[in-house]
Scaffold this active site. Sequence first.
Site, mmCIF file in Angstrom:
data_model
loop_
_atom_site.group_PDB
_atom_site.id
_atom_site.type_symbol
_atom_site.label_atom_id
_atom_site.label_comp_id
_atom_site.label_asym_id
_atom_site.label_seq_id
_atom_site.Cartn_x
_atom_site.Cartn_y
_atom_site.Cartn_z
ATOM 1 N N PHE A 261 0.733 -1.098 -0.148
ATOM 2 C CA PHE A 261 0.015 -0.047 0.262
ATOM 3 C C PHE A 261 0.903 1.309 0.069
ATOM 4 O O PHE A 261 0.257 2.423 0.196
ATOM 5 C CB PHE A 261 -0.964 -0.089 1.176
ATOM 6 C CG PHE A 261 -0.388 -0.308 2.470
ATOM 7 C CD1 PHE A 261 0.295 1.047 3.463
ATOM 8 C CD2 PHE A 261 -0.244 -1.447 3.184
ATOM 9 C CE1 PHE A 261 1.032 0.790 4.476
ATOM 10 C CE2 PHE A 261 0.294 -1.534 4.537
ATOM 11 C CZ PHE A 261 1.029 -0.329 4.902
ATOM 12 N N ARG B 1 -1.267 8.036 20.960
ATOM 13 C CA ARG B 1 -1.545 6.936 20.254
ATOM 14 C C ARG B 1 -2.894 6.281 20.756
ATOM 15 O O ARG B 1 -3.915 5.957 19.767
ATOM 16 C CB ARG B 1 -0.562 5.887 20.186
ATOM 17 C CG ARG B 1 0.774 6.120 19.659
ATOM 18 C CD ARG B 1 0.682 6.038 18.305
ATOM 19 N NE ARG B 1 0.556 4.653 17.643
ATOM 20 C CZ ARG B 1 0.398 4.472 16.294
ATOM 21 N NH1 ARG B 1 0.846 5.526 15.351
ATOM 22 N NH2 ARG B 1 0.291 3.121 15.798
ATOM 23 N N THR C 278 -5.033 1.487 14.054
ATOM 24 C CA THR C 278 -4.716 2.206 12.815
ATOM 25 C C THR C 278 -6.049 1.898 11.730
ATOM 26 O O THR C 278 -6.164 2.637 11.369
ATOM 27 C CB THR C 278 -3.386 1.252 12.091
ATOM 28 O OG1 THR C 278 -2.588 1.464 13.206
ATOM 29 C CG2 THR C 278 -3.128 1.507 10.769
ATOM 30 N N ARG D 49 -10.237 8.060 15.826
ATOM 31 C CA ARG D 49 -10.317 7.070 14.555
ATOM 32 C C ARG D 49 -11.865 6.436 14.772
ATOM 33 O O ARG D 49 -12.403 6.014 13.755
ATOM 34 C CB ARG D 49 -9.167 6.207 14.214
ATOM 35 C CG ARG D 49 -8.014 6.864 13.660
ATOM 36 C CD ARG D 49 -6.908 5.969 13.627
ATOM 37 N NE ARG D 49 -5.702 6.582 12.937
ATOM 38 C CZ ARG D 49 -4.424 5.849 13.170
ATOM 39 N NH1 ARG D 49 -4.212 5.140 14.020
ATOM 40 N NH2 ARG D 49 -3.305 6.625 12.158
ATOM 41 N N HIS E 114 -2.265 10.971 12.047
ATOM 42 C CA HIS E 114 -1.015 10.449 12.222
ATOM 43 C C HIS E 114 -0.250 10.712 13.551
ATOM 44 O O HIS E 114 -0.632 11.796 14.047
ATOM 45 C CB HIS E 114 0.132 10.873 11.184
ATOM 46 C CG HIS E 114 1.383 10.298 11.638
ATOM 47 N ND1 HIS E 114 1.714 9.169 11.152
ATOM 48 C CD2 HIS E 114 2.491 10.723 12.281
ATOM 49 C CE1 HIS E 114 2.930 8.661 11.750
ATOM 50 N NE2 HIS E 114 3.483 10.035 12.230
ATOM 51 N N GLU F 123 10.504 12.262 13.116
ATOM 52 C CA GLU F 123 9.275 12.898 12.636
ATOM 53 C C GLU F 123 9.267 14.434 12.981
ATOM 54 O O GLU F 123 9.146 15.152 11.997
ATOM 55 C CB GLU F 123 7.927 12.122 12.682
ATOM 56 C CG GLU F 123 7.967 10.687 12.373
ATOM 57 C CD GLU F 123 7.021 9.965 12.572
ATOM 58 O OE1 GLU F 123 5.947 10.322 13.527
ATOM 59 O OE2 GLU F 123 6.624 8.675 12.439
HETATM 60 P P1 DAT Z 1 -0.470 4.001 12.100
HETATM 61 O O1 DAT Z 1 -0.888 5.223 11.324
HETATM 62 O O2 DAT Z 1 -1.366 3.737 13.089
HETATM 63 O O3 DAT Z 1 0.956 4.381 12.681
HETATM 64 P P2 DAT Z 1 1.192 2.399 10.482
HETATM 65 O O4 DAT Z 1 2.367 2.983 10.884
HETATM 66 O O5 DAT Z 1 1.203 0.770 10.512
HETATM 67 O O6 DAT Z 1 -0.331 2.865 11.292
HETATM 68 O O7 DAT Z 1 0.617 2.510 8.955
HETATM 69 C C1 DAT Z 1 0.891 3.902 8.398
HETATM 70 C C2 DAT Z 1 -0.530 4.299 7.680
HETATM 71 O O8 DAT Z 1 -0.571 3.075 6.566
HETATM 72 C C3 DAT Z 1 -1.684 4.013 8.548
HETATM 73 O O9 DAT Z 1 -2.076 4.901 9.091
HETATM 74 C C4 DAT Z 1 -2.717 3.896 7.226
HETATM 75 C C5 DAT Z 1 -1.809 3.108 6.045
HETATM 76 N N1 DAT Z 1 -2.014 1.398 6.210
HETATM 77 C C6 DAT Z 1 -1.776 0.871 7.236
HETATM 78 N N2 DAT Z 1 -2.011 -0.443 6.926
HETATM 79 C C7 DAT Z 1 -2.619 -0.589 5.930
HETATM 80 C C8 DAT Z 1 -3.124 -1.464 4.990
HETATM 81 N N3 DAT Z 1 -3.207 -2.980 5.413
HETATM 82 N N4 DAT Z 1 -3.786 -1.145 3.852
HETATM 83 C C9 DAT Z 1 -3.753 0.133 3.546
HETATM 84 N N5 DAT Z 1 -3.189 1.160 4.084
HETATM 85 C C10 DAT Z 1 -2.535 0.807 5.427
HETATM 86 MG MG MG Z 2 2.895 4.510 12.067
#
Ligand code: DAT
Ligand code: MG
Length: 148
Positions: free
Chosen positions: A57, A85, A91, A102, A115, A126
Site C-alpha cells: 500500500f 496513540r 490504525t 479514528r 498520524h 518525525e
Molecule cells: P499508524 O498510522 O497507526 O501508525 P502504520 O504506521 O502501521 O499505522 O501505517 C501507516 C499508515 O498506512 C496507516 O495510518 C494507514 C496506512 N495503512 C496501514 N496498513 C494498511 C493496510 N493494510 N492497507 C492500506 N493502508 C494501510
Molecule cells: Mg505508524
Amino acid sequence: MEKTFLMVKPDGVQRSLIGDIVSRFEKKGFQLVGAKLMSIPQELAEQHYGEHKERPFFGELVDFITSGPVFAMVWEGENVIATARSMMGATNPKDAAPGTVRGDYAATVGKNIIHGSDSPASAEREISLFFKEEELVSYSKLISEWIY
Ligand code: DAT
Ligand code: MG
C-alpha cells in the site's frame, strides 16, 4: 518534557476536523508547541513513511498523504507519545474504540484522519523531518500546575 509529532491527514483537513482534534489534545492537558498547515512534498512523504516502503500500500499511502494539505503539529506532555496513540485509536478504524479520533470519525484504514509517532525514536525523527528547531516554541502555562 516528552514531545510527539501529530498530523491531521488530508481527509481530516477536508472534513473540517482540525479544530476538534486540536481541542481533544488541549483538553487532555497537552501543550501545543508547534503547528503548520502545509502540503507535503513527494520526497518528504516517502521519507516520513519510509518504514512502509516495501508494503503493497506504500504508493497509495504516499499519494494520499500528498493529495491535499495536512495540519502538522508537535505536542508536549508527560507520556504524550503513548497517550496520543491511544487517543487516536487503532490504525484500522474498524478496530478503533469509540471515543478515539479514528473510532469516532474514520471508516477505512486508507483514510484514517490522523498520524501520530509510535515511539520516542519515531517522534524525534518525525519532528525533525517536519519542523526546524526555531519553529518550536518553548513556553509555560500557569494551568500546568493543575495538570501535573
Ligand atoms: P499508524 O498510522 O497507526 O501508525 P502504520 O504506521 O502501521 O499505522 O501505517 C501507516 C499508515 O498506512 C496507516 O495510518 C494507514 C496506512 N495503512 C496501514 N496498513 C494498511 C493496510 N493494510 N492497507 C492500506 N493502508 C494501510
Ligand atoms: Mg505508524
